[in-house]
Design a protein around this motif. Structure first.
Motif, PDB file in Angstrom:
ATOM      1  N   LYS A   1      10.160   7.077   8.103  1.00 45.75           N
ATOM      2  CA  LYS A   1      10.959   6.458   9.165  1.00 45.75           C
ATOM      3  C   LYS A   1      12.438   6.408   8.771  1.00 45.75           C
ATOM      4  N   GLU A   2      12.708   6.035   7.522  1.00 43.94           N
ATOM      5  CA  GLU A   2      14.094   5.970   7.026  1.00 43.94           C
ATOM      6  C   GLU A   2      14.778   7.334   7.050  1.00 43.94           C
ATOM      7  N   ASN A   3      14.005   8.392   6.952  1.00 46.53           N
ATOM      8  CA  ASN A   3      14.560   9.744   6.866  1.00 46.53           C
ATOM      9  C   ASN A   3      14.290  10.593   8.102  1.00 46.53           C
ATOM     10  N   ASN A   4      13.932   9.907   9.201  1.00 47.17           N
ATOM     11  CA  ASN A   4      13.724  10.582  10.477  1.00 47.17           C
ATOM     12  C   ASN A   4      12.715  11.732  10.369  1.00 47.17           C
ATOM     13  N   ILE A   5      11.581  11.432   9.753  1.00 46.45           N
ATOM     14  CA  ILE A   5      10.505  12.406   9.609  1.00 46.45           C
ATOM     15  C   ILE A   5       9.325  11.918  10.447  1.00 46.45           C
ATOM     16  N   ARG A   6       8.874  12.771  11.338  1.00 49.10           N
ATOM     17  CA  ARG A   6       7.720  12.446  12.177  1.00 49.10           C
ATOM     18  C   ARG A   6       6.445  12.772  11.410  1.00 49.10           C
TER      19      ARG A   6
ATOM     20  N   MET B   1       0.839  -1.182   0.000  1.00 44.18           N
ATOM     21  CA  MET B   1       0.000   0.000   0.000  1.00 44.18           C
ATOM     22  C   MET B   1       0.883   1.244   0.000  1.00 44.18           C
ATOM     23  N   PHE B   2       0.492   2.226  -0.784  1.00 40.85           N
ATOM     24  CA  PHE B   2       1.302   3.428  -0.967  1.00 40.85           C
ATOM     25  C   PHE B   2       1.540   4.183   0.341  1.00 40.85           C
ATOM     26  N   ILE B   3       0.509   4.285   1.183  1.00 42.65           N
ATOM     27  CA  ILE B   3       0.669   4.991   2.469  1.00 42.65           C
ATOM     28  C   ILE B   3       1.733   4.301   3.324  1.00 42.65           C
ATOM     29  N   ASP B   4       1.740   2.968   3.343  1.00 45.14           N
ATOM     30  CA  ASP B   4       2.757   2.233   4.107  1.00 45.14           C
ATOM     31  C   ASP B   4       4.152   2.534   3.573  1.00 45.14           C
ATOM     32  N   PHE B   5       4.295   2.572   2.251  1.00 47.35           N
ATOM     33  CA  PHE B   5       5.568   2.916   1.617  1.00 47.35           C
ATOM     34  C   PHE B   5       6.013   4.304   2.070  1.00 47.35           C
ATOM     35  N   LEU B   6       5.088   5.258   2.079  1.00 48.90           N
ATOM     36  CA  LEU B   6       5.427   6.629   2.483  1.00 48.90           C
ATOM     37  C   LEU B   6       5.814   6.694   3.964  1.00 48.90           C
ATOM     38  N   CYS B   7       5.118   5.925   4.797  1.00 47.32           N
ATOM     39  CA  CYS B   7       5.464   5.877   6.226  1.00 47.32           C
ATOM     40  C   CYS B   7       6.867   5.316   6.432  1.00 47.32           C
ATOM     41  N   ARG B   8       7.213   4.269   5.666  1.00 49.53           N
ATOM     42  CA  ARG B   8       8.569   3.708   5.747  1.00 49.53           C
ATOM     43  C   ARG B   8       9.600   4.743   5.293  1.00 49.53           C
TER      44      ARG B   8
ATOM     45  N   ARG C   1      11.138  18.628  11.092  1.00 52.46           N
ATOM     46  CA  ARG C   1      11.080  17.356  10.365  1.00 52.46           C
ATOM     47  C   ARG C   1       9.788  16.618  10.714  1.00 52.46           C
ATOM     48  N   CYS C   2       8.698  17.326  10.528  1.00 49.66           N
ATOM     49  CA  CYS C   2       7.391  16.801  10.893  1.00 49.66           C
ATOM     50  C   CYS C   2       6.360  17.143   9.815  1.00 49.66           C
ATOM     51  N   ILE C   3       5.479  16.202   9.563  1.00 44.06           N
ATOM     52  CA  ILE C   3       4.401  16.376   8.597  1.00 44.06           C
ATOM     53  C   ILE C   3       3.079  16.155   9.318  1.00 44.06           C
ATOM     54  N   VAL C   4       2.128  17.035   9.044  1.00 39.96           N
ATOM     55  CA  VAL C   4       0.756  16.833   9.506  1.00 39.96           C
ATOM     56  C   VAL C   4      -0.072  16.523   8.265  1.00 39.96           C
ATOM     57  N   VAL C   5      -0.656  15.332   8.250  1.00 38.39           N
ATOM     58  CA  VAL C   5      -1.484  14.885   7.131  1.00 38.39           C
ATOM     59  C   VAL C   5      -2.944  15.025   7.539  1.00 38.39           C
ATOM     60  N   ASN C   6      -3.685  15.841   6.800  1.00 40.58           N
ATOM     61  CA  ASN C   6      -5.104  16.021   7.080  1.00 40.58           C
ATOM     62  C   ASN C   6      -5.886  14.881   6.438  1.00 40.58           C
ATOM     63  N   THR C   7      -6.223  13.884   7.231  1.00 41.22           N
ATOM     64  CA  THR C   7      -6.970  12.734   6.719  1.00 41.22           C
ATOM     65  C   THR C   7      -8.455  13.064   6.538  1.00 41.22           C
ATOM     66  N   ASN C   8      -8.846  14.264   6.937  1.00 38.88           N
ATOM     67  CA  ASN C   8     -10.217  14.738   6.754  1.00 38.88           C
ATOM     68  C   ASN C   8     -10.341  15.615   5.505  1.00 38.88           C
ATOM     69  N   TRP C   9      -9.324  15.619   4.647  1.00 39.41           N
ATOM     70  CA  TRP C   9      -9.328  16.426   3.423  1.00 39.41           C
ATOM     71  C   TRP C   9     -10.570  16.112   2.604  1.00 39.41           C
ATOM     72  N   HIS C  10     -11.149  17.122   1.985  1.00 38.00           N
ATOM     73  CA  HIS C  10     -12.422  16.962   1.265  1.00 38.00           C
ATOM     74  C   HIS C  10     -12.343  15.978   0.101  1.00 38.00           C
TER      75      HIS C  10
ATOM     76  N   ILE D   1       6.398  15.035   2.141  1.00 34.77           N
ATOM     77  CA  ILE D   1       7.672  14.331   2.311  1.00 34.77           C
ATOM     78  C   ILE D   1       8.728  14.958   1.409  1.00 34.77           C
ATOM     79  N   SER D   2       8.340  15.233   0.197  1.00 38.76           N
ATOM     80  CA  SER D   2       9.263  15.813  -0.776  1.00 38.76           C
ATOM     81  C   SER D   2       9.807  17.160  -0.303  1.00 38.76           C
ATOM     82  N   HIS D   3       8.950  17.970   0.312  1.00 37.39           N
ATOM     83  CA  HIS D   3       9.426  19.244   0.866  1.00 37.39           C
ATOM     84  C   HIS D   3      10.600  19.005   1.813  1.00 37.39           C
ATOM     85  N   ILE D   4      10.444  18.030   2.692  1.00 40.39           N
ATOM     86  CA  ILE D   4      11.491  17.774   3.693  1.00 40.39           C
ATOM     87  C   ILE D   4      12.715  17.136   3.053  1.00 40.39           C
TER      88      ILE D   4
END
Length: 133
Positions: free
Chosen positions: A11-16, A1-8, A36-45, A58-61
């Motif tokens: 983690k590999e890049n020390n991003i919370r 799953m793409f979200i799992d890939f992004l979470c990994r 080094r932190c991302i807030v993902v709005n899971t309530n996005w329209h 992630i790319s920004h960081i």
């Protein structure tokens, strides 16, 4: 799953990462380079866009963008360049995921699958062209 890939990738890049479902549906996800932190709005329209927004942040960081200050101090041109770079970085993350999972690229039809906004069709075509070369 793409979200799992992004979470990994985080983690590999020390991003919370904070997945937040209590935000307004119009509040975009965001990143802080400094923290080094991302807030993902899971309530996005538009729920289909959340994974690509996550990849964008992630790319920004990973790019080391100074996006913490860009909204306040950057010119419109500089801000646009920062956002374009984050979008192309997110597209590259999609392509990396597809490659690792033997998912074939068929034109730009995968844009819907990964929630990539149609306004990025030119960037997608450019990155796919580089990837296929």
């Amino acid at each position: 799953m793409f979200i799992d890939f992004l979470c990994r990738k985080c983690k590999e890049n020390n991003i919370r990462v904070i997945f937040e479902n209590g935000l307004n549906p119009d509040t975009p996800s965001s990143a802080s380079i400094t923290n080094r932190c991302i807030v993902v709005n899971t309530n996005w329209h538009s729920k289909d866009e959340v994974p690509f927004q996550f990849a964008h942040e992630i790319s920004h960081i990973l790019d080391g963008d100074d996006c913490d200050l860009s909204f306040y101090h950057a010119t419109a041109t500089r801000h646009s360049k920062i956002e374009y770079a984050a979008n192309t970085g997110a597209i590259k993350l999609v392509l990396e995921y597809m490659s690792l999972n033997d998912i074939s690229i068929v034109g730009t039809t995968f844009m819907d699958t990964f929630g990539i906004p149609n306004v990025l069709v030119n960037a997608v075509e450019e990155e796919v062209g580089k990837y296929e070369s």
